[in-house]
Design a protein around this motif. Structure first.
Motif, PDB file in Angstrom:
ATOM      1  N   GLY A 400       0.809  -1.211   0.000  1.00 25.38           N
ATOM      2  CA  GLY A 400       0.000   0.000   0.000  1.00 25.38           C
ATOM      3  C   GLY A 400       0.843   1.262   0.000  1.00 25.38           C
ATOM      4  N   VAL A 401       0.165   2.388   0.109  1.00 25.16           N
ATOM      5  CA  VAL A 401       0.809   3.696  -0.011  1.00 25.16           C
ATOM      6  C   VAL A 401       1.935   3.917   0.988  1.00 25.16           C
ATOM      7  N   ALA A 402       1.781   3.342   2.189  1.00 24.47           N
ATOM      8  CA  ALA A 402       2.786   3.592   3.223  1.00 24.47           C
ATOM      9  C   ALA A 402       3.814   2.462   3.288  1.00 24.47           C
ATOM     10  N   GLY A 403       3.824   1.604   2.302  1.00 25.08           N
ATOM     11  CA  GLY A 403       4.823   0.537   2.273  1.00 25.08           C
ATOM     12  C   GLY A 403       4.424  -0.708   3.042  1.00 25.08           C
ATOM     13  N   GLN A 404       3.197  -0.731   3.574  1.00 28.75           N
ATOM     14  CA  GLN A 404       2.739  -1.931   4.284  1.00 28.75           C
ATOM     15  C   GLN A 404       2.291  -2.978   3.269  1.00 28.75           C
ATOM     16  N   VAL A 405       2.729  -4.224   3.494  1.00 27.74           N
ATOM     17  CA  VAL A 405       2.280  -5.329   2.645  1.00 27.74           C
ATOM     18  C   VAL A 405       1.089  -5.988   3.334  1.00 27.74           C
ATOM     19  N   TYR A 406      -0.010  -6.110   2.607  1.00 26.64           N
ATOM     20  CA  TYR A 406      -1.240  -6.590   3.242  1.00 26.64           C
ATOM     21  C   TYR A 406      -1.359  -8.101   3.144  1.00 26.64           C
ATOM     22  N   ASP A 407      -1.723  -8.700   4.289  1.00 27.24           N
ATOM     23  CA  ASP A 407      -2.091 -10.109   4.297  1.00 27.24           C
ATOM     24  C   ASP A 407      -3.435 -10.240   3.603  1.00 27.24           C
ATOM     25  N   GLU A 408      -4.115 -11.352   3.824  1.00 23.20           N
ATOM     26  CA  GLU A 408      -5.341 -11.563   3.062  1.00 23.20           C
ATOM     27  C   GLU A 408      -6.370 -10.475   3.368  1.00 23.20           C
ATOM     28  N   ILE A 409      -6.778  -9.738   2.340  1.00 22.74           N
ATOM     29  CA  ILE A 409      -7.773  -8.674   2.489  1.00 22.74           C
ATOM     30  C   ILE A 409      -8.839  -8.809   1.407  1.00 22.74           C
ATOM     31  N   GLY A 410      -9.985  -8.185   1.638  1.00 23.17           N
ATOM     32  CA  GLY A 410     -11.127  -8.395   0.748  1.00 23.17           C
ATOM     33  C   GLY A 410     -11.612  -7.163   0.025  1.00 23.17           C
ATOM     34  N   LEU A 411     -10.734  -6.199  -0.225  1.00 21.51           N
ATOM     35  CA  LEU A 411     -11.201  -4.968  -0.872  1.00 21.51           C
ATOM     36  C   LEU A 411     -11.768  -5.244  -2.269  1.00 21.51           C
ATOM     37  N   GLN A 412     -11.052  -6.053  -3.044  1.00 23.42           N
ATOM     38  CA  GLN A 412     -11.549  -6.334  -4.399  1.00 23.42           C
ATOM     39  C   GLN A 412     -12.901  -7.042  -4.349  1.00 23.42           C
ATOM     40  N   ASP A 413     -13.072  -7.921  -3.370  1.00 23.87           N
ATOM     41  CA  ASP A 413     -14.377  -8.579  -3.205  1.00 23.87           C
ATOM     42  C   ASP A 413     -15.444  -7.560  -2.824  1.00 23.87           C
ATOM     43  N   CYS A 414     -15.071  -6.593  -1.966  1.00 26.27           N
ATOM     44  CA  CYS A 414     -16.036  -5.556  -1.573  1.00 26.27           C
ATOM     45  C   CYS A 414     -16.516  -4.792  -2.808  1.00 26.27           C
ATOM     46  N   ILE A 415     -15.577  -4.423  -3.676  1.00 23.23           N
ATOM     47  CA  ILE A 415     -15.959  -3.685  -4.886  1.00 23.23           C
ATOM     48  C   ILE A 415     -16.926  -4.537  -5.716  1.00 23.23           C
ATOM     49  N   ARG A 416     -16.553  -5.794  -5.920  1.00 21.05           N
ATOM     50  CA  ARG A 416     -17.387  -6.687  -6.736  1.00 21.05           C
ATOM     51  C   ARG A 416     -18.785  -6.817  -6.119  1.00 21.05           C
TER      52      ARG A 416
END
Lengths: 759, 264
Positions: A400-416
């Motif tokens: 992400g923007v601040a250099g954090q690497v995200y574990d399993e997240i559901g943003l793309q599912d939220c959009i869908r």
């Protein structure tokens, strides 16, 4: 890890009390000999006090105590310690308390206030954010440099400052095919809980009990201890039922004023705010903001760089607001993939009501600006805004923007899910449009404790410092205890909101109850589970490891008929080693953010358990009047595993409705000298049930380890992030460009169509 | 503060002659008290005066609630009643209170203006009937003397069948009108247009009425001209709720739409 028993649709047990009126609020409590408190407010935005004489007020019949700053220890408090209990020498906003009276009734208290003599030398009111940071500007706090403030970057009227730099923003802009700049301005708004706050204090000897409608009893207690020089064990804060908070009742407010009055009067003293006081006085409003964003992007939609400048209206004092610039910086960057960033955010002193945490502080306004800007970016390359987000939003394993690497997240599912639930590709009338926005919000780990006991009849009590202001601890904590013990949530009552009985908890703030107190409650219940299994093992002649707790019984694994009821075991335990559990646990650590150079870092670049959302909103615009009606909303949320679907859905529905209000109607209007012009529900318009559209709630349930119990993440604030943004994007589709002012009132939308305003 | 609870209009007006403040549903007076704007020493509560709640043909008693008007009133007045406050407020608030308060934004007042209603008032020494435009004198200012009580509103026997009320406000319910408006139209084309929130008192847009009354079947351009005339006739102010410019514009749009409803 056991999954939750099939969706416990457990309805809040305090509901009937509240609906039938049997529930008691602070304003319902009377004590023998109780006096009424009233405050004298500054009434002007900026002035030096040249005379303050309370001698006549003290002589008014029926008046028992009159206090000013002279009568209490000189202690400054706040995230920047810029405030005293009563005004000292200078008043800096109209709702600042300069004196307090306790009298036999409200009329006598008012006569006492009327008898206070005070004179002012007017000072220029600072109300314009840009002017406040210009050279030679009038200072709101002449002595700002002497205030204590740990790790807060400050300078004159800049109450707190944060910058975030990563990568090379110049180089990123140079790589761009398009550079899009936007400027957005948001008005301030209010938490507006339905219950105006109340505080009641009673001394016995050198100990004081304070009943207060606070979301954060321990902070309230600590504030009293700090400002009146008292040890924590002599101050007991109890919170009866609360009529909402929305952040407005976070922090330390008037508990010390009332306690000091009660001590001076030698009588119990109760303060109950009027609606107007609830608008004007507390240091908790949603801050006005100016947000400027410039983003570079390529023709293929790749984001190459972002530069942003955010100005926040801090108001006269800092309350808890010194983390807002960092929070606003993260919200202005959003859940996107951009390697080159440079954001600067400043919270600026003005002579207006102080800003403080209101549900998801900084997020609805900053997300509204960012997501309106994002639709402008998509439009610049002729790309559908949903596809643009699908391409640019972070996904599992990405940075992400601040250099954090995200574990399993559901943003793309939220959009869908959000887009599908609202039927994004439907045929629309020419005056209708669907807008889409994504949002994100962190989780706030912290210390928290709970006690659980099971009494002789097998019924349980959870004693916790967690708070209930409608957020659902009254539902969630019994569910969590019941799951551990094979019991039903209905078997548990909560004793909460008593700082002398319960372990510490941060309170109903930062959506933190499930995350922190949930963990503590689970740990406490697990200790009792061990005890129950050992008792059952003895009774059933089995190994404790083979005992299963389920359906109110302890049975031997594989042999449900070999069972003893938990009530029977509790009866045995009550005769000897009792069923008592305690828990606190270790809060999760903040993940690292890599490669971010952050001045004024408030530790918010790396997020524990980030929550994601996508809101899609269908509106109809009346093109002649600018009136926008919200017809349909779908809200998809990744808040991990949902513990209590009824409670979680209620949070989303409430958050969306609050978001519609922020989008269209809610604003505090200020006069040029900083006074509120609409401090009443007559002129400050929340959304009502008559305005509520259908709200389709969908949870993207991803088991998220290391955050809340059972793979959960928080939920209370996240639904209040993306709604205004989605409405903005729908309006833009109909009128061609963003309104760029929040709220997007009918008149502003109409003005935009007349060729005025807009971004 | 002392309170009297008369049972008859005679008792009520006798209390008024002693300088009491009348209290009906309290939806205006209690707001003033709450805000600290008024602190009456002597209140005469009118809820127990049954006579005031009588509704006799075309005379609506001052104590008739908005809820009842919502159910039983003439069409446009019932539509206006439906937009007054919340259900609780509609069960308490009365048409007499709306008239006596004389707020520029009073939801019930444009209807009274549109149909040329009279206000019935009574004091200990007599009663009189005052034409609406002689009753409403300014912002919360009326021809009512301190010892007089509004006892009812008198509507004409025959009301135009085609009538419509509308309101522009910032949300769907419990909202003070940015503009509210009533339009009525007779079969012969005679049209009346009354507006609230756009002048110190409820007002009629007489030039607009004259223009559109003369047109039997208004065309789109007639309607546009009508809207323009209405907007020109109103005299709104700018305050924290809205600008004069927007109120003026919204008044024209609203009047045109309500006329459109009457023409359908």
């Amino acid at each position: 890890m056991p999954l939750l028993t099939e969706s416990k649709h457990f309805i809040r047990p305090d509901g009937p009390d509240k609906v039938t009126g049997s529930g008691r609020y602070v304003a319902d409590i009377s004590l023998t000999g109780m006096l009424t408190a009233k405050f004298l407010y500054a009434g002007v935005s900026h002035a030096r006090i040249t005379r303050l004489d309370i001698s006549a007020a003290r002589q008014v019949p029926g008046v028992f105590a009159v206090l000013t700053q002279e009568d209490v220890p000189e202690r400054r408090f706040g995230s920047v310690a810029d405030r005293t209990l009563f005004a000292k020498d200078v008043v800096r906003f109209e709702g600042e308390v300069i004196a307090a009276v306790a009298a036999v009734d409200a009329e006598a208290a008012q006569q006492g206030l009327d008898a206070v003599v005070f004179e002012y030398e007017p000072l220029p009111a600072v109300t314009d954010l840009e002017a406040a940071i210009a050279d030679g500007a009038q200072l709101v706090h002449e002595g700002w440099a002497d205030y204590e403030a740990a790790d807060v970057e400050r300078d004159g009227n800049i109450a707190s400052f944060t910058s975030m730099i990563r990568g090379d923003v110049e180089a990123g802009m140079a790589e761009a095919d398009h550079v899009v700049s936007s400027r957005y301005v948001s008005d301030a708004s209010q938490p507006a809980p339905i219950e105006p706050r109340g505080v009641l204090a009673q001394w016995e000897g050198d100990r004081v009990t304070i009943w207060s409608s606070t979301q954060v009893p321990f902070q309230a207690r600590d504030g009293v201890c700090e400002t009146l020089d008292l040890p924590t064990n002599r101050v007991r804060v109890i919170v009866p039922h609360m009529g909402g908070g929305f952040g407005g009742k976070c922090g330390f407010h008037y508990e010390a004023h009332v306690a000091a009055l009660a001590r001076a009067a030698r009588r119990p003293v109760r303060l109950v705010f009027s609606r107007q006081e609830e608008f004007i006085a507390p240091d908790r409003r949603r801050e006005g903001m100016i947000i400027e964003i410039t983003t570079g992007l390529r023709n293929d939609g790749t984001l190459t760089a972002r530069r942003a400048r955010v100005l926040l209206d801090n108001g006269a004092y800092s309350s808890d607001a010194s983390f807002f610039p960092h929070m606003a910086a993260m919200q202005t960057l959003g859940p996107y993939k951009i390697d080159n960033i440079h954001v600067e955010a400043s919270s600026i002193y003005t002579n207006r009501q102080p800003s403080g945490s209101v549900r998801a502080p900084t997020a609805p306004q900053a997300c509204w600006a960012l997501e309106s800007h994002t639709d402008e970016l998509a439009a610049a390359i002729g790309m559908d805004p949903v596809a643009f987000r699908q391409q640019n939003c972070v996904d599992t394993g990405e940075t992400g923007v601040a250099g954090q690497v995200y574990d399993e997240i559901g943003l793309q599912d939220c959009i869908r899910e959000a887009v599908s639930a609202i039927d994004y590709s439907q045929e629309l009338d020419e005056n209708e449009a669907i807008g889409v926005a994504v949002g994100w919000w962190p989780s706030f780990p912290g210390p928290s404790g709970a006690f659980v006991k099971i009494d002789s009849d097998g019924k349980g009590v959870i004693t916790t410092g967690a708070q209930e202001c409608g957020t659902g601890s009254v539902m969630t904590l019994p569910i969590l205890a019941a799951v551990e013990l094979g019991m039903e949530p209905e078997d548990f009552e909560l004793v909460y909101q008593d700082t002398s009985a319960a372990p510490y908890d941060e309170g109903a703030t930062g959506s933190q109850t499930i995350l922190n107190n949930g963990r503590a409650t689970v740990e406490a219940a697990q200790q009792i589970a061990v005890q129950l299994k050992s008792l059952a093992a003895e009774k059933l002649e089995a190994s404790p490891d083979d005992i299963v707790l389920a359906d109110g019984k302890a049975h031997v694994a594989g042999s449900p008929e070999l069972a003893v009821s938990i009530a029977d075991l509790a009866g045995v335990a009550a005769e000897g080693e009792m069923l008592l559990g305690k828990g606190s646990g270790t809060p999760p650590e903040y993940p690292s953010a890599v490669g971010v150079d952050c001045i004024g870092d408030r530790g918010l670049s790396g997020w524990v358990g980030p929550q994601f959302s996508c809101h899609a909103v269908k509106i109809r615009l009346d093109r002649e009047t600018g009136v926008v009606r919200v017809l349909d909303v779908s809200a998809a949320h990744d808040s991990g595993v949902i513990i209590n679907p009824i409670g979680a859905s209620g949070q989303v529905e409430g958050g969306v409705l609050m978001g519609i209000g922020q989008a269209l109607t809610e604003r505090t209007v200020y006069s040029e000298d900083g006074a509120q012009e609409n401090p009443a529900f007559l002129d400050y318009k929340l959304q009502t049930i008559a305005d509520a559209p259908p709200i389709r709630v969908h949870f993207v349930e991803i088991f998220t380890p290391g955050v809340g119990p059972h793979g959960s993440k928080p939920i209370a604030e996240a639904p209040n992030v993306a709604t205004a943004a989605a409405i903005s994007n729908a309006i833009t589709k109909l009128v061609g460009r963003p309104v760029a002012q929040l709220p997007m009132t009918a008149e502003r939308v109409w003005g935009l169509m007349q060729g005025r305003g807009g971004g | 503060m002392d309170t009297q609870y008369p049972k008859t209009i005679d008792e009520a007006v006798s209390a008024l002659s002693d300088g009491a403040t009348p209290l009906a549903g309290g939806t205006d007076l209690m707001v003033e008290v709450n805000f600290g704007h008024r602190r009456p020493d002597h209140v005469v509560a009118l809820r127990r005066v049954d006579e005031l709640a009588e509704w006799d043909g075309s005379t609506i008693g001052a104590g008739v609630t908005w809820r009842r008007i919502e159910l039983e009133g003439p069409k446009a007045l019932a539509e206006a009643a439906r937009t007054v406050g919340s259900p609780q407020i509609r069960n308490a608030g009365t048409i007499g209170g709306n008239v006596a308060t004389a707020s520029p934004a009073g939801d019930g007042l444009p209807f009274l203006a549109a149909v040329d209603a009279s206000i019935e008032v009574r004091s200990a020494t007599g009663s009189r009937s005052i034409q609406w435009d002689e009753f409403f004198l300014g912002v919360k200012k009326t021809a009512l003397e301190a010892d007089e009580l509004v006892t009812g509103v008198d509507l004409p026997e025959d009301l135009p069948e085609r009538q419509a009320f509308g309101k522009v406000g910032v949300r769907n319910a419990m909202v003070i009108a940015t503009v509210c408006c009533v339009v009525t139209r007779e079969l012969d084309g005679l049209t009346r247009v009354a507006l609230g929130s756009v002048a110190p008192t409820p007002m009629r847009a007489r030039q607009s009425e004259e223009m559109i009354s003369a047109v039997a079947r208004p065309s789109e351009s007639d309607l546009a001209e009508f809207a323009r005339l209405v907007a020109a006739e109103v005299s709104p102010i700018t305050d924290h709720r809205s600008t004069a410019e927007y109120r003026r514009h919204a008044a024209g749009v609203l009047a045109r739409r309500l006329l459109g409803r009457c023409l359908r």
